[in-house]
Design an enzyme around this catalytic site. Structure first.
Site, mmCIF file in Angstrom:
data_model
loop_
_atom_site.group_PDB
_atom_site.id
_atom_site.type_symbol
_atom_site.label_atom_id
_atom_site.label_comp_id
_atom_site.label_asym_id
_atom_site.label_seq_id
_atom_site.Cartn_x
_atom_site.Cartn_y
_atom_site.Cartn_z
ATOM 1 N N HIS A 322 0.807 -1.214 0.000
ATOM 2 C CA HIS A 322 0.000 0.000 0.000
ATOM 3 C C HIS A 322 0.842 1.266 0.000
ATOM 4 O O HIS A 322 0.369 2.323 -0.418
ATOM 5 C CB HIS A 322 -0.947 0.007 1.204
ATOM 6 C CG HIS A 322 -2.163 -0.837 1.009
ATOM 7 N ND1 HIS A 322 -2.166 -2.193 1.229
ATOM 8 C CD2 HIS A 322 -3.416 -0.520 0.591
ATOM 9 C CE1 HIS A 322 -3.371 -2.677 0.969
ATOM 10 N NE2 HIS A 322 -4.147 -1.687 0.574
ATOM 11 N N GLY A 323 2.047 1.189 0.473
ATOM 12 C CA GLY A 323 2.862 2.397 0.463
ATOM 13 C C GLY A 323 4.217 2.173 1.100
ATOM 14 O O GLY A 323 4.381 1.303 1.965
#
Length: 478
Positions: A322-323
């Site tokens: 996700h990041g």
């Protein structure tokens, strides 16, 4: 509003030509590359590299039938190439900055040169995982490789779901590019309804919630615990309406072209446990990790301690997907911990049917389960939204410590936005046995066309009257 009607017209006109399917696929490839290149044409080389490597690896794996070691090497090489590209563009800065901080704190060396300031290409995680699923499925013998480069490029770059999913499997989407497609009026109209519903969630609810969240989030220490809880719920509503709104738009748009994309959200905030929540939220990603990471590691077919390890590994990777930040890793580990606890306690791990099936309201037990699941999800989203773990811990600590101090509703900002979000959830509750909030059922008042047109008109008026400040889709950054 300009691009889509043009592509729609060209696509169905192309279908009338001799070998219409091939011409339609060419329209999809050309329009998808224009769509992606409009953001930054330089990154078209990345999606082309990912596509060509996966396409070639599929052909090589098929030709090497009977030579298992060589097939494995080709599959591994393709995985390494794709993950290396993804790793460089998405994680180079993250690891470089952490290496710099480590060397500075341990050895006192300051290395500015390790930072790279790499620009993150939009949607790179989505199309990379889609390409990987193809080569892995070919290697496993679940799919015969395609020899048609055009249809493969169309599968990877299909513009409705290119930049934020759903992450399609080749076994589901690629065959749709290999068969003739004919315009289906009923399916196309339902696609427009789903797009309208997705736009309503994004423009009216998500963007308005984002404005409140962005204004007050960083100054969390100046607000009451009740206000912080409201902010957490606002972001919980924002990220759902933002991402599921995009998915509705993508799925509805695909229907206009005769394609069926997988359902990516199935009323996750009506879940009765965290395991059920993750069977309903971002379904295309959670099933990808299940099939290509969790099960190959042994899944839950091994000793309990090993299952727990598998859960933590998968969710640490999911957080990092996700990041490139510690908040995302900690968010993943937070949900990994919850899933491990649910697994050890054996609570509600198999329940996935529609809540309150055949009833208007949930039972008291179901309502309690849904409330607890929503609160746990909100805690996770607070970690997810925070700039760093210091802010996340500070936000949650201040919320818990000051929650009993002032329970006045007057201290809450964003009450209108909360009501908007609750209205969307109420409509989806009423439509929970259907695919989206505006889908028609059998019978009911919506069988009258005049009433349907009135609903569409009201939805459009609401979007023009109450649209929030324009916000980029949250998942474009992933």
């Amino acid at each position: 509003m300009i691009f889509l009607p043009i592509v729609f017209a060209l696509y169905w006109l192309a279908g009338r030509a001799r070998d219409g399917r091939r011409w339609q696929n060419l329209v999809v490839v050309g329009s998808s590359y224009v769509f992606y290149g409009w953001w930054d044409w330089r990154f078209l080389s990345l999606i082309l590299l990912t596509s060509v490597c996966s396409y070639a690896s599929g052909l090589l794996i098929d030709r090497l039938t009977g030579r298992e070691r060589m097939r494995w090497l080709v599959s591994a090489a393709n995985i390494v190439i794709n993950l290396a590209v993804l790793g460089y563009f998405k994680y180079a800065d993250f690891f470089a900055s952490n290496l710099e901080a480590l060397l500075l704190s341990v050895f006192g060396y300051h290395l500015d040169w390790v930072t790279t300031d790499v620009v993150l290409p939009v949607g790179i995680s989505f199309y990379t995982f889609q390409a990987l699923s193809y080569s892995i499925d070919v290697y496993r013998g679940r799919l015969r490789p395609t020899k048609d480069l055009t249809e493969f490029l169309a599968f990877i770059s299909f513009f409705p779901q290119l930049v934020a999913g759903p992450i399609e499997r080749a076994t589901h989407l690629l065959p749709q590019f290999q068969r003739e497609r004919h315009f289906d009026y009923g399916n196309a109209v339902d696609g427009l309804r789903q797009m309208l519903w997705g736009l309503l969630k994004k423009v009216v609810v998500a963007d308005n919630c984002a404005t409140i969240v962005n204004i007050y989030w960083d100054g969390y220490s100046q607000h009451t615990g009740l206000m912080l809880l409201a902010l957490g719920i606002l972001f919980t509503i924002q990220i759902y309406c933002d991402f599921s709104g995009y998915s509705d738009i993508a799925i509805g748009c695909a229907k206009l072209f005769g394609f069926e994309l997988m359902r990516n959200f199935n009323n996750p905030y009506f879940s009765r446990s965290i395991p059920e929540f993750w069977r309903r939220w971002h379904i295309s990603l959670t099933t990808w990790f299940r099939d290509y990471v969790y099960i190959p590691m042994g899944g839950n077919r091994c000793a309990k301690w090993r299952v727990i390890v598998n859960i933590y590994v998968v969710w640490a990777i999911s957080g990092l997907w996700h990041g490139a930040g510690w908040t995302f890793v900690c968010w993943g580990l937070f949900h990994g911990t919850l899933l491990a606890l649910y697994y050890l306690l054996g609570i509600n791990t198999k329940q996935a049917h529609v809540v309150a099936h055949g009833r208007l309201l949930p039972s008291a037990k179901e309502l309690l389960q849904m409330t607890l699941t929503m609160l746990l999800a909100t805690l996770g989203w607070i970690i997810f939204r925070s700039e760093d773990m210091t802010q996340a811990v500070g936000f949650i600590s201040h919320m818990v410590q000051t929650l009993p101090d002032n329970l006045s509703v007057a201290s809450i900002y964003g009450k209108r936005e909360l009501l908007m979000g609750l209205a969307v959830l109420l409509i989806e509750w009423m439509q929970r046995e259907r695919q989206h909030g505006l889908q028609l059922g059998t019978g009911g008042l919506l069988k009258y066309s005049a009433l349907r047109l009135a609903i569409y008109a009201i939805a459009i008026v609401i979007m023009f009257m109450w649209a929030g400040q324009v916000q980029t889709f949250i998942y474009f950054q992933f």
